[in-house]
Design an enzyme around this catalytic site. Structure first.
Site, PDB file in Angstrom:
ATOM      1  N   LYS B  67       1.018  -1.204  -0.084  1.00 30.28           N
ATOM      2  CA  LYS B  67       0.199   0.188  -0.071  1.00 30.28           C
ATOM      3  C   LYS B  67       0.898   1.359   0.214  1.00 30.28           C
ATOM      4  O   LYS B  67       1.967   1.163   0.706  1.00 30.28           O
ATOM      5  CB  LYS B  67      -0.900  -0.122   1.335  1.00 30.28           C
ATOM      6  CG  LYS B  67      -2.009   1.196   1.381  1.00 30.28           C
ATOM      7  CD  LYS B  67      -2.905   0.791   2.618  1.00 30.28           C
ATOM      8  CE  LYS B  67      -3.930   1.774   2.977  1.00 30.28           C
ATOM      9  NZ  LYS B  67      -4.603   1.536   4.038  1.00 30.28           N
ATOM     10  N   SER B 142      -9.511   1.797   3.293  1.00 32.33           N
ATOM     11  CA  SER B 142      -8.457   2.459   2.182  1.00 32.33           C
ATOM     12  C   SER B 142      -7.489   1.598   1.800  1.00 32.33           C
ATOM     13  O   SER B 142      -7.114   2.031   0.586  1.00 32.33           O
ATOM     14  CB  SER B 142      -7.867   3.637   3.242  1.00 32.33           C
ATOM     15  OG  SER B 142      -7.020   2.934   4.174  1.00 32.33           O
ATOM     16  N   SER B 166      -9.812  -0.616   7.447  1.00 31.86           N
ATOM     17  CA  SER B 166      -9.162  -0.282   6.138  1.00 31.86           C
ATOM     18  C   SER B 166      -8.267  -1.674   5.379  1.00 31.86           C
ATOM     19  O   SER B 166      -7.920  -1.397   4.298  1.00 31.86           O
ATOM     20  CB  SER B 166      -8.146   0.723   6.030  1.00 31.86           C
ATOM     21  OG  SER B 166      -8.777   2.048   6.340  1.00 31.86           O
TER      22      SER B 166
END
Lengths: 437, 466, 103
Positions: B67, B142, B166
């Protein structure tokens, strides 16, 4: 006419002389290092840089608190103090808000006690340099100093004059140096001061309803001057029926006055909250006692002890204990020789002995040599005395008439006869004896 | 054969037996559907070269998607914001360092909601990611890019981070496995901070075992993160086949008004029955408006508490972006970031801090107490990960509170710091969208949630739902 | 029980200043409306009884986590690394437009 008295508190910041910074492993000694060569993800505030507290810094702050006779609460924590400034890389400073490391201490001075409100730990900011580059006015920023451990000491408003402030600061400075936790050098910036000054009518029980903070002071003398300047300024305003504006002012060294700095719109809202990245601290009483044991004998105590043990007077003892190293050197030298302590004390006080370079044994040798050089046969001295008396009849007359200063002149003459040898004190006594018959 | 469709376990084995080569694995990921799904923001051009030097280590040079809020040395890291559009970090996040030490290679940086502010990737400054299961839908967030990368077989496994859903929510929406460890289990050093007191990095993978394998490599105390625990790290794969016989499981939220009659509630009730068939004891834990024994506290208050605490911490954590040392400055913040920073500034400000920040932290204590009591009775709690399926592209834009509302079922456990894993439990054949099952346990009990999820995975064979 | 907060547009201006974020008038209006939406959700906090409850700011329960006072050379950046991403630099320093005397 109303009489006013000053009401002064001080805020002092001291850079700790630890090896590494407060929350990371960068070197803490930043003096004269190339800019931005001692930073890391933490003190440069890169994304993901997380603070890990320096144990020694915490121990030293507690040590200082104990030396200032503070209480050390067994629970403490760090908090974030949020504000924006280019030298503050995270946009917040890790400091302590409501659970500082030490509270409620004091320092006694000849002019009165000053209570210590609190002692806490925080981190230093980067350094700003205002200059012009390619015709444009800029500010250059160096983050080598960012993250260096700072101890903040806040007093109660117990200081009542410029002299009192000076005395207090000198004592504080001395204690800090004795503890060996900081160079506390005002010129290098490892000790910074801010007085908070106001005045109130004499006899009034209430604290004044305003205070003025003065920045940019870099010596104890200037603290006194700034305080005296402000007190006069405040009194003048009060007598006109006005209250001095609560603000921050800067000390202007060259002009011996303070000027108003840009008025901050409102008191800063620091939005303090507990630092989520650092677990809180809970101390055991054993931990605190272990730190207490590490505190060396403090200056006041050493001074009194030296006076008693070695029969030296107060002012000499004060000078000897100005710095811990000098007092220790003195005692070491005494312990290694037969020379009277007062002679050693005198030599250390009156002659500039570089105690870093001259070992106690070497000093003893030097003193002994000097003594020997001065050694001279009693008979030779007696002869010299008679010669001088014979050659200075007028001076003897003057002395007998009351001009006591003449005696020292005669002593000088005798020493000249002896080519510098002999002990001036002894010669003086012998002369007196001879003259008076 | 689609090489990236291999699980981590199979890929390592095939590499060891030289049945496939690393460059094939990596190049496939790069050539494929990335542009269409908009998963990777940055690809590591050195991946193949780096992988070839890692063959003696455990991960054999396996490419992992990371990420983009994790700092990767020499590889652009943006947190999906224009503020950090060109930031090339001079150091690796600890998680990245540990993966590399184990032989992993960062194949690329995945899209996320900018600053991890959201549950859809729609707040990314660089455009939304599409859900590989159905391109008209969002992947969640996210960590939407990481979950999508796994679902789309554009990597073998991925790393994400969870502040309040997330990891698990995008795993749920994309139909993959997402593991959120106990807060303090995995180091946050080198990750763009969101809410410091709940941020938890964790793995996203194609199977429960893959996630457990990755967790082994990244978990454990870090000297650069003072909030990591000295709690010993077990081999999370060791007990994986333990099963759920005799385990007490509580089902939560299926009776909540927001989920009445929903596919999510039905799917989780079904999951409960599966666990029962596998030998566990199942019981509904009813929701309650007040803190009551044997009840689960209504999650609505957790949303309020989390919103305040998170935004307060965010307002402080994003204060360092001032355009001086490595970023473009505050004018480049997107709308969502501005909203959160400002609200967080408000909730910490003079006159409001006691009312909002302190009260929120008190309500947080209540949830912690609630779980303490429930985990005295139950070994595991299960619930829907998300109240529903993935939402359509554009559905979440400009909603001032979308992120926090969507994660309502996850916030109570994240603000408490508890671990949880989301594993797919249902697929809608019409839309190809998934429902996720969230399995939670007490602090440091990742082994329990892993073995339960594994048992569920084996029983349902969800990986073969196509 | 505390009365619900209504966030005004003046408050939003003040908050923007505190947060060091510039906003346009249009943004101010949208933000004000958005905040009040958010506060509706936040205000349910006040319907919870928190009497006698201690606030939690850390969930780990950890205490006394320190580092020894040693220099960690591994992590210290070179001057180049420190400045590599700087928008403006000069002779090893970061650069900003001159700040008025406000120390």
């Amino acid at each position: 006419m109303k009489q006013y008295e000053p009401v002064i508190g001080m805020e002092i910041h001291v850079e700790l002389a630890t090896q590494s910074k407060m929350f990371c492993g960068c070197p803490a000694d930043h003096f004269e290092k190339k800019p931005n060569t001692q930073t890391c993800p933490v003190c440069l505030a890169m994304p993901g840089g997380l603070p890990v507290p320096n144990k020694k810094a915490i121990e030293w702050a507690i040590k200082l608190g104990l030396a200032l006779e503070c209480e050390i609460p067994l629970f403490s924590k760090f908090d974030r103090k949020n504000y924006f400034y280019p030298d503050l890389p995270k946009g917040y400073q890790i400091s302590q808000y409501d659970k500082p490391l030490a509270v409620h201490g004091k320092i006694d001075t000849k002019l009165g006690m000053v209570r210590i409100h609190r002692v806490h730990l925080e981190e230093d900011t980067g350094k700003l340099l205002h200059t012009t580059v390619e015709g444009k006015k800029v500010t250059l920023i160096d983050f080598n100093r960012s993250g260096v451990p700072l101890v903040e000491i806040v007093t109660e408003p117990d200081i009542h004059s410029g002299d009192h402030a000076k005395l207090f600061l000198k004592k504080l400075h001395q204690i800090i140096r004795y503890l060996g936790i900081s160079s506390a050098d005002m010129e290098k910036g490892s000790m910074r001061l801010e007085p908070n000054i106001s005045v109130k009518p004499v006899g009034s029980k209430d604290l004044p309803n305003y205070k003025v903070e003065v920045k940019n002071i870099n010596s104890f003398n200037f603290v006194k001057k700034a305080i005296e300047y402000e007190v006069i300024r405040h009194i003048a305003l009060l007598e006109q029926g006005k209250t001095p504006v609560q603000e921050t002012r800067g000390w202007m060294e060259g002009k011996n006055e303070t000027i108003s700095q840009r008025l901050k719109e409102e008191a800063n809202d620091y939005r303090y909250f507990p630092e989520p990245d650092i677990p809180p601290m809970r101390f055991s009483s054993e931990f605190i006692e272990d730190i207490r044991k590490q505190i060396p004998e403090l200056p006041e105590k050493v001074k009194n002890r030296l006076m008693k043990m070695y029969d030296i007077n107060k002012s000499v003892a004060e000078i000897l204990t100005q710095e811990k190293e000098l007092g220790e050197y003195f005692e070491k030298t005494v312990s290694l020789s037969q020379i009277s302590p007062s002679i050693i004390a005198n030599v250390l006080v009156n002659q500039s002995v570089n105690i870093q370079q001259v070992k106690p044994e070497e000093l003893i040798d030097l003193i002994n040599k000097k003594q020997q050089e001065k050694q001279v046969d009693a008979g030779v001295v007696a002869t010299a005395i008679e010669a001088v008396i014979a050659a200075n009849a007028k001076a003897i007359e003057d002395y007998k008439k009351g001009k006591t200063a003449v005696l020292m002149f005669l002593v000088g003459m005798v020493k000249r006869e002896l080519k510098g040898k002999g002990d001036a004190e002894k010669i003086k006594v012998l002369l007196e004896g001879k003259i008076h018959g | 054969m689609k090489l990236n469709s291999l699980t981590l376990k199979k890929a390592i084995s095939k590499l060891q037996h030289k049945e496939i080569s690393l460059s094939e694995l990596v190049e496939e990921a790069i050539k494929e559907k990335n542009k269409e799904l908009h998963i990777y923001l940055t690809l590591n051009n050195e991946a193949v070269r780096q992988a070839s030097s890692q063959t003696e280590k455990q991960l054999e040079g396996i490419p992992i998607a990371v990420k983009d809020n994790f700092l990767t040395k020499g590889l652009r890291s943006t947190a999906s914001s224009n503020v950090l559009k060109d930031f090339i970090p001079p150091f690796d996040a600890t998680v990245v360092m540990r993966l590399k030490q184990a032989g992993g290679v960062v194949i690329g940086k995945t899209n996320l909601d900018a600053w991890a502010h959201g549950s859809s990737t729609e707040t990314s400054a660089f455009g939304s990611t599409k859900n590989p299961r159905n391109k008209e839908y969002l992947p969640g967030g996210s960590s939407g890019g990481s979950a999508a990368a796994v679902a789309a077989d554009l990597c073998i496994a991925a790393i994400g981070s969870e502040t309040a859903g997330s990891i698990r929510q995008p795993a749920s929406w994309c139909g993959v496995v997402g593991l959120k460890p106990t807060y303090g289990r995995v180091s946050r050093a080198g990750i763009v901070a969101m809410a410091s007191s709940t941020d938890s990095p964790g793995p996203i993978g194609k199977t429960v075992e893959d996630c457990a394998t990755l967790l082994n490599l990244i978990a454990g105390r870090d000297i650069y993160d003072a909030t990591t625990s000295p709690q010993p790290v077990p081999d999370f794969t060791k007990q994986i086949q333990k099963g759920v016989k005799g385990i007490r499981i509580g089902i939560c939220y299926t009776d909540h008004e927001k989920l009445k009659g929903s596919d999510a509630a039905k799917a989780v009730s079904e999951a409960g029955k599966i666990f029962e068939r596998l030998g566990a004891n199942i019981e509904l834990v009813p929701v309650s408006e007040n803190l009551q024994k044997g009840h689960i506290f209504d999650p609505n208050y957790a949303v309020a508490a989390y919103t305040v605490v998170q935004r307060s911490e965010v307002s402080s954590n994003l204060a360092g972006y001032n355009g001086i040392r490595y970023d473009y400055g505050r004018a480049f913040f997107g709308d969502e970031a501005k909203r959160r920073i400002m609200l967080g500034t408000f909730t910490l400000s003079k006159g409001y801090s006691d009312r909002y920040y302190i009260t929120a932290q008190k309500v947080r204590s209540l949830y912690i107490n609630n779980y303490r009591e429930l985990f005295g009775t139950y070994d595991l709690l299960i619930a829907p990960t998300s109240p529903g399926y993935a939402q359509k592209l554009g559905a979440t834009k400009d909603n001032p509170m979308y992120g926090e509302l969507e994660d309502i079922l996850l916030e109570p456990s994240t603000i408490s710091g508890l671990p949880g894993i989301s594993v797919p439990c249902y697929r809608d054949p019409k839309t190809n969208l998934y429902i996720g099952l969230n399995i939670m346990a007490n602090y440091w009990q990742e082994e329990k949630i892993i073995s339960a999820a594994y048992a569920f995975e084996q029983a349902t064979q969800w990986n073969s739902w196509k | 029980m505390q009365p619900k907060t209504q966030i005004t547009s003046e408050m939003v201006s003040h908050i923007a200043k505190l947060a060091n974020i510039s906003i346009t008038n249009d943004e101010k209006a949208a933000l004000t409306a958005g905040f009040n939406e958010t506060m509706k959700v936040v205000d349910i906090l006040f319907s919870v009884d928190v009497k006698g409850v201690t606030p939690t700011s850390q969930v780990t329960g950890l205490e006394n986590v320190y580092r020894e006072d040693t220099i960690d050379r591994k992590r210290v950046f070179t001057q180049d690394e420190a400045l590599a991403n700087a928008p403006r630099k000069h002779n090893g320093y970061f650069v900003v437009d001159q700040i008025l005397e406000d120390d």
